[in-house]
Scaffold this motif. Sequence first.
Motif, short mmCIF file in Angstrom:
data_model
loop_
_atom_site.label_atom_id
_atom_site.label_comp_id
_atom_site.label_asym_id
_atom_site.label_seq_id
_atom_site.Cartn_x
_atom_site.Cartn_y
_atom_site.Cartn_z
N UNK A 6 32.15 50.73 39.22
CA UNK A 6 32.98 51.87 39.63
C UNK A 6 34.39 51.77 39.05
N UNK A 7 35.13 52.86 39.19
CA UNK A 7 36.53 52.83 38.77
C UNK A 7 37.33 51.81 39.57
N UNK A 8 36.95 51.63 40.84
CA UNK A 8 37.63 50.63 41.67
C UNK A 8 37.39 49.23 41.13
N UNK A 9 36.17 48.98 40.65
CA UNK A 9 35.87 47.68 40.04
C UNK A 9 36.73 47.45 38.80
N UNK A 10 36.92 48.51 38.01
CA UNK A 10 37.78 48.40 36.83
C UNK A 10 39.20 48.03 37.23
N UNK A 11 39.73 48.72 38.24
CA UNK A 11 41.11 48.46 38.66
C UNK A 11 41.28 47.04 39.18
N UNK A 12 40.32 46.60 40.00
CA UNK A 12 40.40 45.24 40.55
C UNK A 12 40.24 44.21 39.44
N UNK A 13 39.33 44.48 38.52
CA UNK A 13 39.11 43.54 37.42
C UNK A 13 40.32 43.45 36.50
N UNK A 14 40.96 44.58 36.24
CA UNK A 14 42.15 44.56 35.38
C UNK A 14 43.28 43.77 36.05
N UNK A 15 43.45 43.96 37.35
CA UNK A 15 44.48 43.21 38.06
C UNK A 15 44.22 41.71 37.96
N UNK A 16 42.95 41.34 38.11
CA UNK A 16 42.60 39.91 38.02
C UNK A 16 42.83 39.40 36.60
N UNK A 17 42.43 40.20 35.59
CA UNK A 17 42.62 39.79 34.20
C UNK A 17 44.09 39.57 33.89
N UNK A 18 44.95 40.49 34.32
CA UNK A 18 46.37 40.37 34.01
C UNK A 18 47.02 39.21 34.77
N UNK A 34 41.11 52.59 31.54
CA UNK A 34 39.97 51.90 30.93
C UNK A 34 38.70 52.74 31.04
N UNK A 35 37.85 52.71 30.01
CA UNK A 35 36.60 53.45 30.07
C UNK A 35 35.57 52.69 30.92
N UNK A 36 34.87 53.38 31.80
CA UNK A 36 33.80 52.76 32.59
C UNK A 36 32.48 52.84 31.83
#
Length: 213
Positions: A6-18, A34-36
């Motif tokens: 989901x888009x929420x997974x993208x947001x959480x993953x990006x926060x973790x990556x950064x 980011x593209x899902x």
Amino acid sequence: MQCIDTEADLSAGLARLLAIAPELAPVAERAGPLPLRRSSPDPKGLLRIVTAQQVSLASAAAIFSRLETLLDPFDPETLSKTEDAELAAAGLSRPKIATVRAVSEALGDGLDLAGLADLPGEEAHSRLVSIKGIGPWSADVFLLFCLGHPDIFPVGDLALREAVRHAFSLNVRPDQRETRVRAEAWRPCRGIAARLFWGYYRSVTGRGSGLPA
């Protein structure tokens, strides 16, 4: 591992990556959203990727539309019953027909495509490339976009490697080995990093989505 669904997974993953790699913050700022993009985690999703190899987007879409009609339902039994001549008439080359047969055989032997999401990236990748005709790039794209695997970085993708070159001001495009070593720093979020660099590539080149076909 949390799949990217989901888009929420993208947001959480990006926060973790950064948090892991703060040096990627300027890349994220330039890349934008980011593209899902998710496809079905099944034979249909895998063979869509196979169909798209080495042909134009328009040709791939036309061929796959014919395959969807021919292979209905899109399951191992239908694959095994369909004649090579029918697959060729739909537009598949002989090597791609051989890949269809290999995929069908692997499924008949118990390969669980959806279950690959539960495996570490390297193991899931190895399971797929053991199928004749499924190369490293195709395996990675299936894991990313059909399964939402969180920790895959397709080092064979030229757009990704060019994006890495530009982002880190490298004189030459890094080869696959160098890119793989660099991507180790982004574990366990390499799937997010791949989307990030595809977005960055789109931003700096203006070439479509930056995503693989």
